[in-house]
Write an enzyme that holds these catalytic residues in place. Structure first.
Site, PDB file in Angstrom:
ATOM      1  N   ARG A  14     -38.626 -47.675   0.990  1.00 32.83           N
ATOM      2  CA  ARG A  14     -37.185 -47.877   1.114  1.00 32.83           C
ATOM      3  C   ARG A  14     -36.589 -47.405   2.434  1.00 32.83           C
ATOM      4  O   ARG A  14     -35.598 -47.960   2.890  1.00 32.83           O
ATOM      5  CB  ARG A  14     -36.452 -47.139  -0.025  1.00 32.83           C
ATOM      6  CG  ARG A  14     -36.653 -47.714  -1.397  1.00 32.83           C
ATOM      7  CD  ARG A  14     -35.964 -46.848  -2.444  1.00 32.83           C
ATOM      8  NE  ARG A  14     -34.524 -46.838  -2.316  1.00 32.83           N
ATOM      9  CZ  ARG A  14     -33.697 -47.686  -2.934  1.00 32.83           C
ATOM     10  NH1 ARG A  14     -34.200 -48.651  -3.681  1.00 32.83           N
ATOM     11  NH2 ARG A  14     -32.399 -47.583  -2.781  1.00 32.83           N
ATOM     12  N   HIS A 177     -13.886 -21.236   6.705  1.00 30.06           N
ATOM     13  CA  HIS A 177     -13.998 -20.910   5.270  1.00 30.06           C
ATOM     14  C   HIS A 177     -13.520 -22.085   4.407  1.00 30.06           C
ATOM     15  O   HIS A 177     -13.153 -21.901   3.250  1.00 30.06           O
ATOM     16  CB  HIS A 177     -13.203 -19.646   4.911  1.00 30.06           C
ATOM     17  CG  HIS A 177     -13.391 -18.528   5.886  1.00 30.06           C
ATOM     18  ND1 HIS A 177     -14.472 -17.676   5.847  1.00 30.06           N
ATOM     19  CD2 HIS A 177     -12.645 -18.138   6.958  1.00 30.06           C
ATOM     20  CE1 HIS A 177     -14.383 -16.803   6.831  1.00 30.06           C
ATOM     21  NE2 HIS A 177     -13.289 -17.062   7.530  1.00 30.06           N
ATOM     22  N   SER A 307     -19.512 -47.741  -7.416  1.00 30.41           N
ATOM     23  CA  SER A 307     -19.770 -47.245  -8.766  1.00 30.41           C
ATOM     24  C   SER A 307     -19.871 -48.421  -9.717  1.00 30.41           C
ATOM     25  O   SER A 307     -19.121 -49.392  -9.609  1.00 30.41           O
ATOM     26  CB  SER A 307     -18.648 -46.305  -9.215  1.00 30.41           C
ATOM     27  OG  SER A 307     -18.745 -46.012 -10.599  1.00 30.41           O
ATOM     28  N   ARG A 321     -27.270 -39.817   1.327  1.00 31.54           N
ATOM     29  CA  ARG A 321     -28.714 -40.030   1.473  1.00 31.54           C
ATOM     30  C   ARG A 321     -29.274 -39.172   2.596  1.00 31.54           C
ATOM     31  O   ARG A 321     -30.386 -38.640   2.497  1.00 31.54           O
ATOM     32  CB  ARG A 321     -29.000 -41.508   1.741  1.00 31.54           C
ATOM     33  CG  ARG A 321     -30.491 -41.843   1.778  1.00 31.54           C
ATOM     34  CD  ARG A 321     -30.731 -43.327   2.016  1.00 31.54           C
ATOM     35  NE  ARG A 321     -30.277 -44.139   0.889  1.00 31.54           N
ATOM     36  CZ  ARG A 321     -30.334 -45.469   0.865  1.00 31.54           C
ATOM     37  NH1 ARG A 321     -30.808 -46.127   1.916  1.00 31.54           N
ATOM     38  NH2 ARG A 321     -29.915 -46.138  -0.179  1.00 31.54           N
TER      39      ARG A 321
END
Length: 506
Positions: A14, A177, A307, A321
């Site tokens: 892939r 922070h 999605s 990824r």
């Protein structure tokens, strides 16, 4: 049974490029072994081994590329012998029968040489020791892989440099922070990413420049066997290794080797590549945070689905990824450290299986990350309106130090000004958190007579560019014409200018 019925590594299937997969392919490995056997025989003939004939050498030269038929022979021989290198030698003897007596004369698995005292060339005597040429081949593969990935890193750095220059003076909220802090420019942030990768480039260039060949050093690195074959002529031993280095394209051999080159070499390379993996995660994580705030995004295809359930989603999947593959790469040096530290005395074989897996994988991971980073950094999308909106929410707080100083110049006590600002700021924050309202600190200041001496100057104190310091200059000096980054990338200019942006296979 089809390929869909057997496990396939996702890393190869892939993510990584054909170029890097070819370097570590079975055919390239086997064919490189054959080259090494040829080079060894040629060098030995040049140095006086009369048993090696021109006909034998021609047989080797004619069979450097391992055929599919030869792979079938190799598989059957390994099933019988349980020894991969010996299986390759027997397959080569079948392809080049005229060379059967001189292939791998006494060489060990790592290209040493061990001969009986009554040296007589025969196929079986040549196999009295441990296998073939794996170490020298691995050094060739790693060198070629390092050469492949370096210009790819340079291209990603170039992408970020262009981006940094384009947005060198676009103010954006900074974070420490992960809390709002004094603004910088968007370009300045990208220049930081570029600098991190430039450090990785330097480290990888260094390990490549430091790479040496093992050569032919004997079964434990003492060269005792070569003293035997060359009748104590040490100049011939040195010349043998010089010839092998010339043929393989290395400057020199390592000064000291045991039965293997030191596995410290693998660890050095792994450390450099692991550090690059950490940089990749660092950059991609920043992009993911900024994508959440809708001020910056990675490129998306028009048909990309975020999605299966939430059709509205457009996730930073490339950066995710990168973080996923980078996590694997950034930790792989641990394996190489353990392998190096576990080599007993002159060698043990517990390095073999793990190196077969980890050496190719660390390069395939690096290559896959560079494909992703090139794609992402070339196509970063900026949303200036959202940047301004985010900045305006926090800018009044950033301006308070300047407000205090203006009041001091107007004759007000600094401590009193500080306290009044502190109280109003806390009230503003409390209201924002409790009621979900916008930042109204400036409105509160404009209603408080204490601040009347500087009311007329408030608008001028809220220009975002007043708060980014020398950000634009810093970017220009580092990324601009004649700067450190341009000088560093000069050797890769032809590749950068001629190479299209990497595209994702999946």
């Amino acid at each position: 049974m089809t390929k869909h019925d057997e496990y396939e590594s996702p890393l190869a299937h892939r993510y990584a490029s054909r170029e890097i997969k070819r370097i570590f392919s079975p055919r390239e490995r086997a064919s490189t072994w054959r080259k090494l056997w040829l080079w060894l025989a040629e060098a030995q003939k040049d140095l006086g081994l009369t048993q090696i004939t021109d006909k034998a050498l021609e047989g080797l030269r004619s069979n450097l590329v391992v055929s599919d038929e030869a792979f079938q022979v190799i598989a059957e021989e390994e099933r019988i012998r349980r020894h991969d290198v010996m299986s390759h030698i027997f397959a080569l003897e079948k392809d080049a029968p005229d060379a059967a007596g001189i292939i791998h004369i006494g060489a060990t698995s790592c290209y040493g040489m061990c001969l009986p005292r009554d040296f007589k060339v025969s196929a079986m005597q040549s196999l009295l020791t441990d296998s073939a040429v794996t170490d020298n081949a691995d050094l060739i593969f790693m060198r070629d892989a390092l050469r492949l990935i370096l210009p790819k890193i340079a291209k990603v750095i170039h992408n970020l440099s262009k981006f940094a220059l384009k947005f060198k003076d676009l103010p954006t909220l900074a974070f420490t922070h992960y809390q709002a802090a004094q603004p910088i420019s968007l370009g300045r942030r990208a220049a930081q990413w570029a600098q991190d990768l430039a450090m990785d480039l330097e480290d990888i260039e260094y390990v490549l420049a430091s790479l040496r060949f093992r050569g032919a050093q004997g079964t434990t690195g003492s060269q005792a066997s070569f003293m035997e074959i060359f009748h104590g002529d040490t100049a011939k031993i040195d010349r043998l290794n010089e010839i092998l280095c010339e043929k393989a394209g290395f400057e020199a051999c390592y000064d000291i080797s045991t039965q293997t080159y030191t596995r410290k070499v693998d660890l050095r390379i792994a450390n450099a590549l692991s550090a690059f993996g950490a940089s990749a995660i660092r950059i991609a994580t920043d992009i993911r945070h900024l994508a959440h705030d809708k001020i910056l995004d990675e490129p998306h295809e028009a048909t990309q689905t975020g999605s299966s359930a939430m059709a509205f989603k457009s996730n930073p999947m490339r950066s995710e990824r990168i973080c996923s593959l980078g996590r694997k790469l950034s930790n792989i040096s641990t394996n190489f450290s353990a392998t190096f530290s576990s080599q007993w005395l002159e060698r043990t074989l517990d390095d073999s299986a793990i190196r077969r897996i980890d050496i190719p994988e660390m390069f395939l991971l690096t290559d896959a990350l560079l494909i992703l980073l090139d794609d992402v950094t070339h196509g970063l999308v900026v949303f200036p309106a959202m940047i301004r909106s985010q900045l305006q929410e926090e800018l009044p707080f950033m301006a308070t130090e300047n407000i205090i100083m203006k009041l001091v110049h107007a004759g007000v006590s600094r401590q009193e000004a500080h306290e009044r600002i502190r109280v109003l700021s806390r009230e503003t924050v409390e209201t924002m958190k409790t009621n979900g309202t916008k930042n109204d600190l400036i409105a509160r200041i404009e209603k408080d007579d204490f601040f009347k001496p500087i009311w007329a100057e408030l608008d001028g104190m809220l220009d975002p560019k007043l708060f980014i310091g020398r950000s634009a200059e810093i970017v220009e000096r580092y990324c601009g014409s004649g700067g450190p980054l341009e000088r560093k990338l000069e050797k890769y200019k032809e590749y950068i200018d001629s190479t299209a942006t990497a595209t994702l296979a999946v």
